[in-house]
Design an enzyme around this catalytic site. Structure first.
Site, short mmCIF file in Angstrom:
data_model
loop_
_atom_site.label_atom_id
_atom_site.label_comp_id
_atom_site.label_asym_id
_atom_site.label_seq_id
_atom_site.Cartn_x
_atom_site.Cartn_y
_atom_site.Cartn_z
N LYS A 1 -0.69 -7.45 1.13
CA LYS A 1 -2.03 -8.72 1.20
C LYS A 1 -2.47 -9.83 -0.13
CE LYS A 1 -2.44 -7.11 6.12
NZ LYS A 1 -3.58 -6.74 7.22
N ARG B 1 0.34 1.62 7.56
CA ARG B 1 1.24 -0.13 7.78
C ARG B 1 1.15 -0.33 6.84
NH1 ARG B 1 1.31 -5.14 9.59
NH2 ARG B 1 2.79 -5.85 10.90
#
Length: 278
Positions: free
Chosen positions: A221, A255
């Protein structure tokens, strides 16, 4: 913490952390390496997730990154129907979650396409694409309660204080509707500045007070590359570092795009937590 969730009559044990592998059936996810559109690519990715140690396959068909293009409900449904059929053909026994914030799409995926879990990035309808308010037909909380499936509730709140407060109210609403298996996701990258993302990470263990399993979605991210430089392609090392921190602070699910590396983090964490080291 000792957690189990009921997945269509099967108990998924979260007393030891697990990995959820990402399968993006979309042309515009922020990490180009995760985009799988052909039948062969989707099949290969589903098999790869399982072979590398993923316990859940998370299938999405609508990017929610900043600046992403809007995708109609009809197009999202068509993409998910196709992808879920391939995943179920390749891995009929796998636990499959569907990444959508649309209640009607979630219902079709659970009732007709074989998904097991709803993974909702909108905090029940606050936002879909990052920073863009949504107004979708149906109510996600009522939908998952009626379907009686596990539900991943992701926060778009900027601080751990507002997150804990909102989660407590939202979980109560879900319980009042009859929902049983709820997983909390702090929503790294959603509604947070760079500093706020790391502040939430620093206080992640506070979510344990809510008595529910926590999912950490950190994989490649922008909070990594904005701090360290580089691109999503170069963010694996930062991802691994944050995975280990999140496990130390009580995360039950990672995740991840890079399933093998995340599973190795879990294995090391489990060894450190093992009674054999006492």
């Amino acid at each position: 913490m000792q957690y189990t969730i009921n997945v269509r009559g099967r108990l998924l044990d979260l007393s030891r952390p697990i990995v959820m592998g990402i399968l993006n059936a979309t042309p515009d996810s922020f990490y180009s390496g995760s985009r799988k559109q052909t039948e062969a690519d989707i099949a290969d990715r589903a098999n790869q997730i399982v072979s590398e140690g993923g316990a859940v396959i998370d299938v999405g068909a609508f990017s929610t990154r900043p600046g992403a293009d809007e995708v109609s409900a009809e197009e999202e449904t068509a993409r998910l129907q196709r992808a879920l059929a391939i995943v179920r053909r390749e891995q009929p026994d796998a636990i499959v979650s569907v990444d959508t914030y649309r209640p009607l799409v979630a219902r079709r995926c659970i009732e007709d396409f074989g998904a097991d879990i709803v993974n909702d990035v909108s905090e029940g309808g606050i936002t879909g694409i990052v920073g863009v308010p949504i107004n979708e037909p149906g109510d996600m909380f009522s939908t998952v309660a009626e379907l009686q499936v596990p539900y991943i509730l992701m926060s778009v709140q900027p601080t751990i204080d507002t997150m804990v407060l909102n989660f407590s109210h939202e979980v109560q609403r879900l319980r009042d509707l009859g929902a049983k298996d709820i997983i909390l996701d702090p929503g790294f990258g959603f509604g947070k500045t760079l500093a706020q993302n790391y502040q939430v990470m620093n206080g992640l263990d506070r979510l344990q007070t809510l008595g529910l399993p926590v999912l950490a979605g950190l994989s490649r991210k922008s909070m990594i590359r904005k701090l360290l430089g580089g691109t999503p392609d170069t963010a694996l090392n930062g991802t691994t570092a944050l995975h280990m921190v999140s496990l130390s602070k009580g995360a039950s699910i990672l995740r991840a795009h890079d399933v093998r590396e995340a599973a190795e983090c879990v294995a090391i964490h489990n060894m450190l937590e093992s009674e054999c080291l006492d």
